[in-house]
Design a protein around this motif. Structure first.
Motif, PDB file in Angstrom:
ATOM      1  N   THR A  80     -47.285  12.108  -1.415  1.00 53.23           N
ATOM      2  CA  THR A  80     -46.030  12.297  -0.756  1.00 53.23           C
ATOM      3  C   THR A  80     -45.518  13.519  -0.304  1.00 53.23           C
ATOM      4  OG1 THR A  80     -44.736  12.331  -2.823  1.00 53.23           O
ATOM      5  CG2 THR A  80     -45.538  10.095  -2.013  1.00 53.23           C
ATOM      6  N   MET A  81     -46.242  14.591  -0.650  1.00 48.54           N
ATOM      7  CA  MET A  81     -45.741  15.793  -0.528  1.00 48.54           C
ATOM      8  C   MET A  81     -45.930  16.322   1.108  1.00 48.54           C
ATOM      9  SD  MET A  81     -46.452  19.712  -2.543  1.00 48.54           S
ATOM     10  CE  MET A  81     -48.368  19.695  -1.632  1.00 48.54           C
ATOM     11  N   VAL A  82     -44.886  16.745   1.569  1.00 47.88           N
ATOM     12  CA  VAL A  82     -44.926  17.358   2.983  1.00 47.88           C
ATOM     13  C   VAL A  82     -44.785  18.961   2.933  1.00 47.88           C
ATOM     14  CG1 VAL A  82     -43.901  17.461   5.340  1.00 47.88           C
ATOM     15  CG2 VAL A  82     -44.109  15.210   3.978  1.00 47.88           C
ATOM     16  N   ILE A  83     -45.539  19.434   3.832  1.00 48.61           N
ATOM     17  CA  ILE A  83     -45.436  21.119   3.612  1.00 48.61           C
ATOM     18  C   ILE A  83     -45.318  21.542   4.964  1.00 48.61           C
ATOM     19  CG2 ILE A  83     -46.874  21.383   1.537  1.00 48.61           C
ATOM     20  CD1 ILE A  83     -49.008  22.269   3.544  1.00 48.61           C
ATOM     21  N   GLU A  84     -44.615  22.781   5.116  1.00 51.78           N
ATOM     22  CA  GLU A  84     -44.522  23.379   6.384  1.00 51.78           C
ATOM     23  C   GLU A  84     -45.569  24.704   6.415  1.00 51.78           C
ATOM     24  OE1 GLU A  84     -40.737  24.467   8.381  1.00 51.78           O
ATOM     25  OE2 GLU A  84     -41.164  26.292   7.620  1.00 51.78           O
ATOM     26  N   VAL A  85     -46.639  24.907   7.188  1.00 53.54           N
ATOM     27  CA  VAL A  85     -47.202  26.144   7.072  1.00 53.54           C
ATOM     28  C   VAL A  85     -46.769  27.060   8.347  1.00 53.54           C
ATOM     29  CG1 VAL A  85     -49.447  26.943   7.553  1.00 53.54           C
ATOM     30  CG2 VAL A  85     -49.393  24.515   6.672  1.00 53.54           C
ATOM     31  N   GLN A  86     -46.540  28.224   7.696  1.00 53.73           N
ATOM     32  CA  GLN A  86     -45.737  29.339   8.656  1.00 53.73           C
ATOM     33  C   GLN A  86     -47.015  30.311   8.996  1.00 53.73           C
ATOM     34  OE1 GLN A  86     -42.338  31.058   7.237  1.00 53.73           O
ATOM     35  NE2 GLN A  86     -41.287  29.190   7.121  1.00 53.73           N
ATOM     36  N   GLY A  87     -47.702  30.511   9.922  1.00 55.61           N
ATOM     37  CA  GLY A  87     -48.706  31.228  10.204  1.00 55.61           C
ATOM     38  C   GLY A  87     -48.031  32.522  10.836  1.00 55.61           C
ATOM     39  N   HIS A  88     -48.700  33.771  10.520  1.00 55.97           N
ATOM     40  CA  HIS A  88     -48.083  34.805  11.218  1.00 55.97           C
ATOM     41  C   HIS A  88     -49.099  35.940  11.289  1.00 55.97           C
ATOM     42  CE1 HIS A  88     -48.006  35.942   6.749  1.00 55.97           C
ATOM     43  NE2 HIS A  88     -48.131  37.257   7.252  1.00 55.97           N
ATOM     44  N   ILE A  89     -48.562  37.097  12.027  1.00 58.69           N
ATOM     45  CA  ILE A  89     -49.504  38.070  12.390  1.00 58.69           C
ATOM     46  C   ILE A  89     -48.591  39.337  12.219  1.00 58.69           C
ATOM     47  CG2 ILE A  89     -50.996  36.821  14.151  1.00 58.69           C
ATOM     48  CD1 ILE A  89     -49.336  38.142  16.387  1.00 58.69           C
ATOM     49  N   CYS A  90     -49.147  40.072  11.790  1.00 56.33           N
ATOM     50  CA  CYS A  90     -48.153  41.491  11.336  1.00 56.33           C
ATOM     51  C   CYS A  90     -48.620  42.537  12.564  1.00 56.33           C
ATOM     52  CB  CYS A  90     -48.549  42.009   9.932  1.00 56.33           C
ATOM     53  SG  CYS A  90     -50.129  42.738   9.738  1.00 56.33           S
ATOM     54  N   CYS A  91     -47.679  43.397  12.493  1.00 57.99           N
ATOM     55  CA  CYS A  91     -47.743  44.893  13.181  1.00 57.99           C
ATOM     56  C   CYS A  91     -47.580  44.648  14.976  1.00 57.99           C
ATOM     57  CB  CYS A  91     -49.062  45.521  12.751  1.00 57.99           C
ATOM     58  SG  CYS A  91     -49.135  45.410  10.918  1.00 57.99           S
ATOM     59  N   VAL A  92     -47.279  43.715  15.334  1.00 62.81           N
ATOM     60  CA  VAL A  92     -46.926  43.481  16.785  1.00 62.81           C
ATOM     61  C   VAL A  92     -45.549  43.080  17.112  1.00 62.81           C
ATOM     62  CG1 VAL A  92     -49.056  42.834  16.995  1.00 62.81           C
ATOM     63  CG2 VAL A  92     -47.739  40.975  16.656  1.00 62.81           C
TER      64      VAL A  92
END
Length: 133
Positions: A80-92
């Motif tokens: 029943t768990m719902v997650i939010e995936v936060q993709g990120h890139i750095c240095c731009v």
């Protein structure tokens, strides 16, 4: 009819989930993802380390497999768990190719390919700028 009988419609209860930073949860040192999830409150942001992508790509590196396997295991054990995936890139300054979003979507695709319903995985982007010293 309901008005005559004095029946008032039941309003759904909407509870807003307030984000909680992982540090504020004071998880035990070296806690596994499963342990963190068991101790977490709704809205807790848990950082999953060691998910890496090839430069300028959303293709996951093989070194990401242990972290992804752990995430898959946790998702399957908590249906029943719902997650939010936060993709990120750095240095731009700007993610012109939407690489951060594509990386988050790739995590969702891997989860889906391993039996996790995509409706349980929301994706979001996060741009992380390099700090000038």
């Amino acid at each position: 009819e309901e008005e005559i009988l004095g029946i008032k419609p039941v309003q759904p209860v909407v509870t807003e989930i307030i984000p909680i930073e992982e540090e504020d949860m004071h998880f035990p040192t070296n806690a596994t993802l499963q342990e963190k999830v068991a101790l977490a409150k709704p809205g807790t942001r848990i950082v999953i380390k060691n998910i890496f992508f090839y430069q300028n790509s959303f293709r996951m590196m093989p070194t990401s497999k242990p972290a992804m396997d752990e995430l898959i295991d946790v998702m399957l054990k908590n249906p029943t768990m719902v997650i939010e995936v936060q993709g990120h890139i750095c240095c731009v300054d700007a993610d012109r190719r939407n690489l951060s979003l594509e990386r988050a979507k790739q995590v969702r695709r891997v989860l889906e390919g391993n039996g996790v319903d995509q409706k349980r995985v929301k994706v979001k982007i996060k741009l992380k700028k390099q700090i000038q010293k």
